[in-house]
Design an enzyme around this catalytic site. Structure first.
Site, PDB file in Angstrom:
ATOM      1  N   HIS A 386       0.673  -1.276   0.121  1.00 30.86           N
ATOM      2  CA  HIS A 386       0.003   0.035  -0.011  1.00 30.86           C
ATOM      3  C   HIS A 386       0.872   1.395   0.069  1.00 30.86           C
ATOM      4  CE1 HIS A 386      -4.245  -1.352   0.347  1.00 30.86           C
ATOM      5  NE2 HIS A 386      -3.804  -2.341   1.092  1.00 30.86           N
ATOM      6  N   LYS A 577      -8.038  14.151   4.755  1.00 32.60           N
ATOM      7  CA  LYS A 577      -7.282  12.702   4.826  1.00 32.60           C
ATOM      8  C   LYS A 577      -6.152  12.983   5.930  1.00 32.60           C
ATOM      9  CE  LYS A 577      -6.444  13.308   0.761  1.00 32.60           C
ATOM     10  NZ  LYS A 577      -6.146  12.372  -0.314  1.00 32.60           N
ATOM     11  N   ARG A 578      -5.492  11.810   6.172  1.00 35.71           N
ATOM     12  CA  ARG A 578      -4.213  12.072   7.284  1.00 35.71           C
ATOM     13  C   ARG A 578      -3.468  12.950   6.929  1.00 35.71           C
ATOM     14  NH1 ARG A 578       0.230   8.774   7.148  1.00 35.71           N
ATOM     15  NH2 ARG A 578      -0.407   7.862   5.151  1.00 35.71           N
ATOM     16  N   THR A 685      -8.323   6.622  -1.712  1.00 36.75           N
ATOM     17  CA  THR A 685      -9.873   6.158  -1.994  1.00 36.75           C
ATOM     18  C   THR A 685     -10.869   7.245  -1.553  1.00 36.75           C
ATOM     19  OG1 THR A 685      -9.674   5.223   0.075  1.00 36.75           O
ATOM     20  CG2 THR A 685      -9.418   3.608  -1.436  1.00 36.75           C
ATOM     21  N   LYS A 689     -14.533   8.365  -3.645  1.00 33.03           N
ATOM     22  CA  LYS A 689     -15.762   8.839  -2.984  1.00 33.03           C
ATOM     23  C   LYS A 689     -16.200  10.125  -3.409  1.00 33.03           C
ATOM     24  CE  LYS A 689     -13.730   6.203   0.767  1.00 33.03           C
ATOM     25  NZ  LYS A 689     -13.176   6.274   2.102  1.00 33.03           N
TER      26      LYS A 689
END
Length: 842
Positions: A386, A577-578, A685, A689
């Site tokens: 990943h 996001k992070r 991802t 979305k």
């Protein structure tokens, strides 16, 4: 069942469902419920749970008690189907998928399970009959603290797809008592608070203590003077207690299982220590064991935290391997059939020790020879990578293996010996290749390269987007890819449309169903039919109404929960996001400073008002990421206090970003910022979305955003900046100072920041950002991409001023998002890697 209230869009039914009043009886028969209602009588599920579980008069039940009773009622409905799914797999002796992941970011389960069980009409009737506030009920459920970011959310989407597609699958993870942390913002800084998501009873999980697993270690932990100490060469055991959660496939036919392991000590109590007053010492072994699954992501900035993470990974693997081999042996006496009945997927590098553990089982427990054991291991295991970031490709000290898992180290050394013999045979004299391929990294501290172990010990290694898979093969593990080219493949990520469109966005999903029917729910490629409506004025109007409704819903929810007001007439411009340097939230903030400067210099400048949303967590030890959060919050405060831009710009950092927040914000968003430095984002991802929900993407050519542009056409996204190849080729000569000196807006923005304009009461607080950008080389090339990023947003703003043209591009994005369903991804895994067929449950 959606947690949002939808407004009619000329359609009587906004949440698509196959359940009508004509087939409710068939549905209840499918679940084996007979005539028992959800609510309404003393024998109804809901009332019985309140009276017999909670021992309370239903009239005085609290919101939390009502949630637990209602969720337990839904679990009662699915229970017989869950049992039937298990017995079907056992009877058919089907090949099973076992998905190992350190994270499963599930979100809330009640609304999702109602949606996938097709129980919406029954629940709506029950809620109306009892006067239950559905939104209040749903809000009682905490997000399950089992993950942090995209890795865990992807795993949750995959579980949904496997169950929907009737694939026999089990997810394996850890039952963390505390999530990563609850994030709050104090004086602009991130503050970490405990996330005790299991404080109250979880109505979805089922404990299975009779299926416990013993995990053996070569050490004992002892409590001395308040500290746990390791005693080498004194073997001990941990006990893994499984807790099962239902994974409901859409339609409710297949209900798979997510099995989470909690650590416990063997039955042990030192009465002598307790009797002499050392109460804590008497329970030391229990305390140490239970601490293992206490928290998701221990602080890895310390050796102790890293050691705990190492133990967590082995505990997950040991429990899961014992469980799945036990299940295999119930119906198969021949170990050679293992790859025919078992497909084990390692979700990232964390479970890589599975290679050594499965070899240990086959060698020591099954007493197979090395070659036979190695062949079975290789055929049963598959690995998903990943990340390309070196720090995420884990390397564990060999000293830890020597102390905790000496047998596993022996096995790893033997795997490595055979591997390097093969390398020397195929590439004689190439000592550099031998060093790079080796499972053991030499140095001041010898370490096991866990990614190399996973690649060598499995039959498949896949990346998660086309660019990521290419870079993995050609750069990150180039030598191994040349050794085993047939093992490398790509499986572009996807997300489940059930949660992220059907449930999260009832207005848009209802509009889509009104236009093309409801087949898209389980075949997202059907969205392609929307392309023929991109020029249809009524379809454009329908889309704009749906987006407006989602924005109004979010604004109302946000006001009710935070007291803050956001204007749905502004562009909702989002990056969620992070927090990490490569994801470049700092680039986004610099862009806002540029826009802010433009308005200060020319208050009459025309522009559509914007609301900028940020959300995401920084790792507790990641100081620079936390400073970026601080800067965003100070930027927000300064802009709010400046009358020159009030009403035209607003910046918000939303604390405690989680699945539930994303489900509300993504449908409301107009703009999705996917701006990682090209070559660093594996896939992403959230980008999918946003696309699925009709937001337009401003992004770099990175991760799956490249494939989104291929599907929709680059003209329907706003791409900008350096490519991965340009980033790599310019690394040796790139100068952030050049951009500062030659780009006036860049210079003005940085000068404003470092003049303490945004930190008047904290002078110098952002000096590390100055050093990052101008002194230390700007590794992630913020300044190289700042000007083209601003230009892309200018083009986007001009488009937004034409609602019809905007809606046309947005519809084309939605129509082109079909590839990014996790159903498509799982179908590729099943056919190409796992070789698993559906096993329908009758």
């Amino acid at each position: 069942m959606s947690t949002k209230r939808a407004v009619p869009l000329n359609s009587p039914k906004l949440v698509p469902t196959k359940t009508t009043t004509n087939n409710v009886s068939d549905l209840l028969e499918q679940y084996g419920c007979g005539p028992i209602p959800i609510v309404g009588t003393g024998n109804a599920f809901y009332e019985r749970h309140l009276v017999f579980d909670r021992v309370i008069d239903p009239k005085v039940a609290s919101a939390r008690e009502r949630f637990e009773a209602f969720s337990s009622s839904i679990r009662d409905i699915l229970a017989q189907r869950w049992v039937l799914t298990k017995t079907t797999y056992e009877r058919e002796n089907a090949k099973r998928i076992y998905y190992l992941s350190m994270e499963f970011l599930l979100g809330r389960s009640l609304a999702n399970n109602v949606t996938n069980l097709l129980l919406d009409p029954l629940v709506q009737q029950a809620v109306k009959e009892k006067g239950i506030d559905w939104l209040e009920l749903v809000e009682q459920e905490p997000d399950a603290g089992l993950g942090n970011g995209g890795l865990g959310r992807l795993a949750a989407c995959f579980l949904d797809s496997m169950a929907t597609m009737h694939l026999p699958a089990t997810g394996y993870g850890l039952r963390y008592e505390y999530g990563m942390f609850k994030q709050s913002i104090v004086d602009g800084w991130q503050k970490e608070n405990p996330d005790n998501w299991l404080r109250d009873t979880d109505p979805w999980e089922v404990a299975r203590p009779h299926e416990q697993v013993e995990v053996k270690l070569n050490v004992t932990f002892q409590l001395r003077a308040g500290n746990f100490q390791v005693i080498p060469n004194r073997p001990s055991s941990l006990i893994g207690i499984p807790f099962d959660r239902p994974v409901v496939g859409y339609g409710g036919k297949t209900i798979n299982t997510l099995r989470l392991w909690a650590a416990a000590a063997p039955d042990y109590f030192d009465f002598q220590e307790f009797g002499t007053g050392d109460f804590v010492g008497a329970l030391g072994e229990t305390l140490e064991a239970e601490s293992l699954t206490r928290v998701l992501y221990p602080d890895d900035s310390t050796t102790a935290g890293q050691g705990l993470r190492f133990l967590q990974e082995y505990f997950l693997v040991a429990c899961s391997m014992a469980d799945l081999t036990r299940r295999f042996l119930r119906h198969n006496a021949d170990w050679d059939k293992l790859p025919e009945k078992v497909a084990i997927q390692l979700n990232d590098t964390h479970p890589s020790i599975s290679v050594a553990e499965l070899m240990r089982i086959l060698l020591d427990d099954a007493h197979l020879g090395w070659d036979r054991a190695w062949d079975l291991t290789n055929k049963a295991l598959a690995y998903t990578n990943h990340t390309l970031l070196p720090e995420a490709l884990e390397k564990w000290p060999t000293a830890w293996f020597e102390i905790l898992l000496p047998r596993h180290l022996e096995i790893i050394y033997e795997i490595n010996r055979r591997l390097l013999d093969e390398v020397r045979l195929r590439f004689p004299g190439d000592d550099g290749r031998v060093e790079r391929v080796s499972l053991v990294e030499e140095g001041q501290q010898r370490k096991v390269r866990m990614a190399n172990l996973a690649i060598v010990g499995s039959h498949s290694t896949n990346g998660v987007a086309a660019l990521h898979s290419k870079l993995l093969r050609t750069t990150t593990v180039k030598d191994l890819a040349e050794m085993f080219p047939e093992r490398f493949n790509n499986k572009t990520n996807g997300v489940t449309p059930r949660r992220w469109l059907l449930e999260a966005n009832p207005a848009l999903s209802g509009a889509i169903t009104q236009v093309i029917g409801e087949r898209w729910i389980t075949d997202l490629s059907q969205l392609n039919e929307l392309k023929s409506f991109a020029e249809d004025s009524s379809a454009l109007e329908l889309f704009l109404k749906a987006k407006r409704e989602a924005k109004v819903q979010f604004a109302n929810w946000f006001k009710s929960t935070s007291g803050a007001i956001v204007d749905p007439n502004t562009i909702f411009d989002c990056q969620i996001k992070r927090i990490h340097e490569y994801k470049r939230q700092l680039l986004n903030a610099l862009r806002i400073v540029v826009v802010y400067n433009r308005l200060r210099e020319n208050p009459e400048r025309e522009m559509v008002p914007r609301t900028f949303f940020f959300a995401g967590k920084a790792a507790p030890a990641y100081r620079l990421a936390k400073l970026i959060i601080k800067f965003i919050n100070n930027l927000a405060g300064t802009i709010d206090g400046d009358p020159a831009v009030r009403g035209r710009l607003k910046v918000l950092f939303l604390p405690e970003y989680n699945v539930s927040l994303a489900e509300r914000l993504i449908p409301a968003s107009d703009v999705s910022n996917q701006i990682s430095t090209a070559g660093y984002e594996a896939s992403g991802t959230s980008n999918m979305k946003f696309m699925m929900n009709g937001a337009l993407t401003v992004g770099t050519r990175d991760g799956a955003t490249i494939e989104m542009a291929e599907e929709a056409g680059e003209e329907n996204l706003f791409l900008f900046g350096l490519t991965a190849e340009q980033v790599e080729n310019s690394r040796s000569w790139y100068s952030s100072q050049w951009h500062y000196e030659h780009e006036p807006e860049t210079r003005a923005a940085l000068d404003l920041i470092f003049s303490d304009h945004f930190s008047r009461n904290e002078p110098g607080v952002f000096a590390p950002l100055h050093d990052l950008l101008l002194l230390f080389g700007d590794h992630y090339m913020h300044l190289a991409d700042l000007t083209p990023y601003c230009q892309a947003h200018e083009q986007l703003g001009a488009l937004y001023a034409d609602p019809g043209a905007w809606a046309r591009k947005a519809i084309l994005n939605v129509a082109s998002s079909g590839k990014f369903s996790s159903d498509r991804t799982i179908a590729e895994y099943a056919s190409d890697i796992w070789k698993v067929q559906p096993c329908p449950v009758p």
